[in-house]
Design a protein around this motif. Structure first.
Motif, short mmCIF file in Angstrom:
data_model
loop_
_atom_site.label_atom_id
_atom_site.label_comp_id
_atom_site.label_asym_id
_atom_site.label_seq_id
_atom_site.Cartn_x
_atom_site.Cartn_y
_atom_site.Cartn_z
N THR A 64 93.79 75.40 -58.12
CA THR A 64 93.84 73.94 -58.07
C THR A 64 93.46 73.34 -59.41
OG1 THR A 64 93.26 73.99 -55.72
CG2 THR A 64 92.99 71.89 -56.87
N LEU A 65 92.42 73.88 -60.04
CA LEU A 65 91.99 73.37 -61.35
C LEU A 65 93.05 73.60 -62.40
CD1 LEU A 65 88.26 74.58 -61.45
CD2 LEU A 65 89.17 72.41 -60.62
N ALA A 66 93.78 74.70 -62.30
CA ALA A 66 94.79 75.01 -63.30
C ALA A 66 96.02 74.11 -63.18
CB ALA A 66 95.21 76.48 -63.19
N GLN A 67 96.28 73.56 -61.99
CA GLN A 67 97.48 72.76 -61.78
C GLN A 67 97.27 71.28 -62.09
OE1 GLN A 67 98.61 73.53 -57.74
NE2 GLN A 67 99.18 75.68 -58.14
N ALA A 68 96.09 70.87 -62.45
CA ALA A 68 95.83 69.46 -62.75
C ALA A 68 96.55 69.05 -64.03
CB ALA A 68 94.33 69.22 -62.88
N ASP A 69 96.85 67.75 -64.13
CA ASP A 69 97.56 67.21 -65.28
C ASP A 69 96.53 66.79 -66.34
OD1 ASP A 69 99.27 66.11 -67.09
OD2 ASP A 69 100.19 64.66 -65.72
N TYR A 70 96.16 67.73 -67.20
CA TYR A 70 95.15 67.46 -68.22
C TYR A 70 95.72 66.65 -69.38
CZ TYR A 70 92.18 70.80 -65.78
OH TYR A 70 91.43 71.44 -64.84
N MET A 71 97.00 66.79 -69.65
CA MET A 71 97.60 65.99 -70.72
C MET A 71 97.55 64.51 -70.37
SD MET A 71 98.83 65.84 -73.69
CE MET A 71 99.24 67.53 -74.15
N LYS A 72 97.70 64.18 -69.11
CA LYS A 72 97.60 62.77 -68.70
C LYS A 72 96.20 62.23 -68.98
CE LYS A 72 98.02 59.77 -64.65
NZ LYS A 72 98.29 59.71 -63.19
N LEU A 73 95.18 63.03 -68.71
CA LEU A 73 93.81 62.60 -68.99
C LEU A 73 93.59 62.37 -70.49
CD1 LEU A 73 91.87 65.05 -66.63
CD2 LEU A 73 92.56 62.69 -66.16
N ILE A 130 98.70 64.10 -80.58
CA ILE A 130 97.98 65.17 -79.91
C ILE A 130 98.89 66.39 -79.81
CG2 ILE A 130 96.80 65.87 -77.80
CD1 ILE A 130 95.36 63.71 -79.38
N SER A 131 98.33 67.57 -80.01
CA SER A 131 99.11 68.81 -79.90
C SER A 131 99.56 69.04 -78.47
CB SER A 131 98.27 70.00 -80.37
OG SER A 131 98.91 71.22 -80.07
N VAL A 132 100.73 69.64 -78.32
CA VAL A 132 101.24 69.94 -76.98
C VAL A 132 100.38 70.99 -76.29
CG1 VAL A 132 103.61 69.34 -77.58
CG2 VAL A 132 102.82 71.67 -77.95
N GLY A 133 99.59 71.72 -77.05
CA GLY A 133 98.72 72.72 -76.45
C GLY A 133 97.32 72.23 -76.16
N ALA A 134 97.05 70.95 -76.43
CA ALA A 134 95.71 70.42 -76.18
C ALA A 134 95.35 70.47 -74.71
CB ALA A 134 95.62 68.98 -76.71
N ALA A 135 96.32 70.24 -73.83
CA ALA A 135 96.05 70.27 -72.39
C ALA A 135 95.60 71.65 -71.95
CB ALA A 135 97.30 69.83 -71.62
N ASP A 136 96.22 72.71 -72.48
CA ASP A 136 95.81 74.07 -72.11
C ASP A 136 94.39 74.36 -72.56
OD1 ASP A 136 98.29 74.55 -70.96
OD2 ASP A 136 99.16 75.25 -72.85
N LEU A 137 94.03 73.90 -73.75
CA LEU A 137 92.67 74.12 -74.24
C LEU A 137 91.65 73.38 -73.38
CD1 LEU A 137 93.37 73.83 -78.08
CD2 LEU A 137 93.18 75.91 -76.70
N LEU A 138 91.98 72.13 -73.01
CA LEU A 138 91.07 71.38 -72.15
C LEU A 138 90.97 72.02 -70.77
CD1 LEU A 138 89.26 68.92 -71.69
CD2 LEU A 138 91.33 67.62 -71.07
N ARG A 139 92.09 72.49 -70.25
CA ARG A 139 92.09 73.16 -68.95
C ARG A 139 91.16 74.38 -68.97
NH1 ARG A 139 97.02 74.04 -68.78
NH2 ARG A 139 97.66 72.40 -67.32
N GLN A 140 91.21 75.15 -70.06
CA GLN A 140 90.37 76.33 -70.14
C GLN A 140 88.89 75.97 -70.17
OE1 GLN A 140 91.64 79.52 -69.97
NE2 GLN A 140 89.47 80.01 -69.67
N GLN A 141 88.54 74.88 -70.87
CA GLN A 141 87.15 74.45 -70.91
C GLN A 141 86.66 74.03 -69.52
OE1 GLN A 141 85.89 72.01 -74.41
NE2 GLN A 141 88.06 72.09 -74.97
N VAL A 142 87.49 73.33 -68.79
CA VAL A 142 87.09 72.88 -67.45
C VAL A 142 86.97 74.07 -66.51
CG1 VAL A 142 87.79 71.50 -65.46
CG2 VAL A 142 88.07 70.58 -67.77
N MET A 143 87.89 75.01 -66.60
CA MET A 143 87.83 76.18 -65.72
C MET A 143 86.64 77.07 -66.05
SD MET A 143 91.88 77.17 -65.33
CE MET A 143 91.53 78.44 -64.13
N ASP A 144 86.24 77.10 -67.33
CA ASP A 144 85.06 77.87 -67.70
C ASP A 144 83.77 77.21 -67.21
OD1 ASP A 144 86.66 79.73 -68.93
OD2 ASP A 144 86.44 78.88 -70.94
#
Length: 436
Positions: A89-98, A123-137
């Motif tokens: 569920t955490l991985a499927q969130a729209d972090y780029m929107k945030l 903003i880099s297109v990969g910024a959402a993946d980096l933010l997602r990883q921080q939240v999941m950690d």
């Protein structure tokens, strides 16, 4: 005693005068030779310094990356509405929107659709993946508002690093005037900074310069060199020991020695063609893997290791062998217990030099398919991979400025490994070498 020269048209000269004139000419030639030699050395060092300076000046900025600090609200209803903290569920969130909402909150006057799209492109297109990883950690961040350093796009990174001239005409640069205004506003607020580029060392290849790294190429090089060492060292030492100590001296061994010396001078791409025809086509070894790369590089480095190992064996005095045989040791015991330990420093030096040569090779690996675009980091000898020289080749072919600096930075890393390996070879020789 005065002697007259036979053919000068002028006054007679003594032999001493003739010798002195000859000495002056010889000394003048010697001075010219020394001058030319010193000039050649200085020119060579100058070109090397210029080459290294050009690489460093182009590549040192790749070790830093531009980030934008934004306060992001990690609303639970957007990230984990059920409150289960389920990783899927955490991985499927729209972090780029945030991220976009946080950035647009800094610029409330940007309301038009095109302007908002332009603002989001910072903003880099990969910024959402980096933010997602921080939240999941750290799922405890959910439901709070935190300041995050968000990865900037490549053009913004080039602008901050000074590779894009802000004073140039808008048509001559990739960053528009409006974006520069936003950047200057963020700079004034202290929300833009250059930080150490960990992505460069932890990520694989990417289409986006700011997301590209050398981790995949480094692991591919590691697996390739490790397997090359495991295959080439025992085979090379064994072949050298047999040819030098046990093989009969006849036409066949002479022919083998000549062929080994010739193989050391064969262009490396020939070994790539051999690997393509034999290992991949005939034996079916997986393409673009460290396994097939190690097999090809083993063939290429074996002549170097054999030649260096034979030279090391020749440097051991015959008295060592005679003394061992005299006390009853067998020929095999003599070699393994007495000769090999003394020759091992020279063998290790030749092996390290061969490994350094293999580390910098590109042409044979291109022939076996290691030029493929690899995003994932290999985890074994049979995973699809690339190596550092090939990664440099791929980046050098890209016209984007972000890849230019990463090309130079990767060259710096490769040179550092080569220097370290050659330094290790020198230290091993000085530490264990025995002079007779």
């Amino acid at each position: 005693m005065n002697e007259l020269t036979s053919n000068p048209p002028g006054r007679p000269r003594r032999t001493l005068d003739i010798v002195q004139a000859s000495l002056k000419r010889r000394y003048a030639r010697e001075r010219r030779f020394r001058f030319l030699g010193a000039t050649a050395v200085i020119l060579g060092l100058t070109f090397v310094v210029l080459l290294f300076a050009d690489i460093i000046l182009k590549g040192y900025t790749a070790f830093q990356q531009t980030y934008i600090r934004l306060p992001i609200e990690l609303a639970a209803e957007s990230i984990d509405p059920d409150g289960t903290r389920d990783p899927e569920t955490l991985a499927q969130a729209d972090y780029m929107k945030l991220i976009r909402e946080a950035l647009q909150a800094r610029f409330p006057d940007v309301t038009e659709r095109n302007e908002r799209r332009l603002l989001s492109s910072m903003i880099s297109v990969g910024a959402a993946d980096l933010l997602r990883q921080q939240v999941m950690d750290d799922p405890d961040l959910i439901g709070t508002t935190q300041e995050f350093w968000i990865l900037a796009a490549a053009d913004i990174d080039m602008l901050i690093k000074g590779h894009i001239d802000r004073k140039a005409a808008e048509a001559d640069r990739r960053v528009k005037d409006q974006m520069i205004g936003w950047i200057e506003r963020l700079e004034a607020e202290g929300r833009i900074a250059k930080r150490f580029n960990t992505i460069f060392f932890t990520h694989g290849n990417s289409r986006e310069p700011e997301l590209s790294g050398i981790a995949g190429a480094l692991m591919g090089s590691f697996y390739t060199l490790l397997l090359t060492l495991v295959l080439s060292f025992p085979i090379g030492v064994g072949a050298a020991l047999y040819l030098e100590e046990f093989a009969p001296k006849n036409r066949w061994t002479d022919l083998i020695e000549v062929n080994i010396n010739n193989l050391a001078a064969v262009p490396s791409i020939v070994f790539g063609l051999l690997g393509l025809a034999v290992f991949i086509t005939f034996f079916g070894v997986p393409r673009s893997t460290p396994l097939v790369a190690a097999l090809v590089l083993t063939l290429m480095t074996l002549p170097t290791i054999i030649i260096a190992s034979r030279a090391a064996l020749k440097s051991v005095p015959p008295s060592i062998r005679e003394a061992a045989l005299g006390v009853g040791a067998s020929p095999l015991q003599t070699q393994f217990h007495h000769v090999l330990p003394l020759a091992m420093p020279g063998m290790l030096t030749g092996t390290i030099i061969g490994m350094a040569q293999a580390l910098g090779e590109t042409a044979p690996l291109l022939m076996i398919g290691m030029i493929a675009f690899i995003v994932d980091i290999p985890k074994g000898f049979t995973d699809v991979a690339t190596v550092l020289p090939v990664q440099i080749y791929l980046w050098a072919d890209s016209p984007e400025r972000g890849f230019v600096e990463r090309t130079s930075a990767a060259i710096m890393v490769l040179l550092a490994f080569l220097f370290a390996m050659n330094l290790a070879a020198v230290l091993l020789r000085r530490r264990f070498e025995r002079r007779w």
